[in-house]
Scaffold this active site. Structure first.
Site, PDB file in Angstrom:
ATOM      1  N   GLY A 170       0.344  -1.445   0.135  1.00  0.00           N
ATOM      2  CA  GLY A 170       0.167   0.620   0.016  1.00  0.00           C
ATOM      3  C   GLY A 170       0.920   1.581  -0.011  1.00  0.00           C
ATOM      4  O   GLY A 170       0.807   1.870  -0.890  1.00  0.00           O
ATOM      5  N   CYS A 171       1.870   1.001   0.434  1.00  0.00           N
ATOM      6  CA  CYS A 171       2.624   2.909   0.472  1.00  0.00           C
ATOM      7  C   CYS A 171       3.782   2.681  -0.609  1.00  0.00           C
ATOM      8  O   CYS A 171       4.139   3.537  -0.657  1.00  0.00           O
ATOM      9  CB  CYS A 171       3.904   2.410   2.190  1.00  0.00           C
ATOM     10  SG  CYS A 171       2.976   2.235   3.339  1.00  0.00           S
ATOM     11  N   THR A 172       4.190   1.305  -1.183  1.00  0.00           N
ATOM     12  CA  THR A 172       4.394   1.550  -2.549  1.00  0.00           C
ATOM     13  C   THR A 172       3.710   1.970  -3.858  1.00  0.00           C
ATOM     14  O   THR A 172       3.897   3.387  -4.280  1.00  0.00           O
ATOM     15  CB  THR A 172       4.869   0.137  -2.730  1.00  0.00           C
ATOM     16  OG1 THR A 172       5.612  -0.308  -2.135  1.00  0.00           O
ATOM     17  CG2 THR A 172       5.762   0.371  -4.527  1.00  0.00           C
TER      18      THR A 172
END
Length: 157
Positions: free
Chosen positions: A44-46
């Site tokens: 998700g952060c990527t």
């Protein structure tokens, strides 16, 4: 403790991916998009970081800077930037002082385990450093475009 919309955000200083001290006040005169995310290199952060990367030029055209903040150490931020060619600053908030200031350091639950971590959130500051928009409990899909459109619609030309 949370910052109220319309109020000036207190200055803070954190190390960036190169170990250099970066202060919020360094960006006075620009819109600032502060996005808090849980952890470098996670799916998700990527996705979120790459979405900001892909729209970086559009933010820059609006005189807006993007700053990512997570509790990851500086070296991990640098690897994340290198791996995904991120053109913006990532700040290391290992003791979560800034996350606490924005009230995004939360008790979380995952697979029955409880732990503290970052609640994915984005804050937009005007050119004077006032909080003008907040997105809490962010869902990654289309979020970056929402933030970009907010600045487009509310920027002084």
């Amino acid at each position: 403790m949370s910052i109220e919309l319309g109020t000036k955000v207190n200055d803070f200083t954190l190390p960036n991916q190169d170990g250099e001290k970066v202060s919020l006040s360094d960006f006075k005169g620009k819109y600032v998009v502060l996005y808090f995310y849980p952890k470098d290199m996670t799916p998700g952060c990527t996705t979120e970081a790459c979405d900001f990367r892909d729209h970086h030029e559009s933010f820059a055209e609006l005189d807006a800077v993007i700053i990512g903040i997570s509790p990851d150490p500086e070296a991990r931020h640098q690897k994340f930037i290198d791996k995904h060619d991120l053109p913006f600053t990532l700040l290391s908030d290992e003791d979560h002082q800034v996350a606490d200031q924005f009230d995004v350091w939360k008790l979380k639950k995952n697979f029955g385990k409880e732990y503290y971590g970052i609640e994915r959130s984005t804050f937009i500051l005007d050119k004077e450093g006032n909080l003008v928009k907040e997105y809490r409990k962010v869902q990654v899909k289309d979020h970056v475009l929402d933030a970009l459109n907010y600045i487009k619609e509310n920027s002084e030309d």
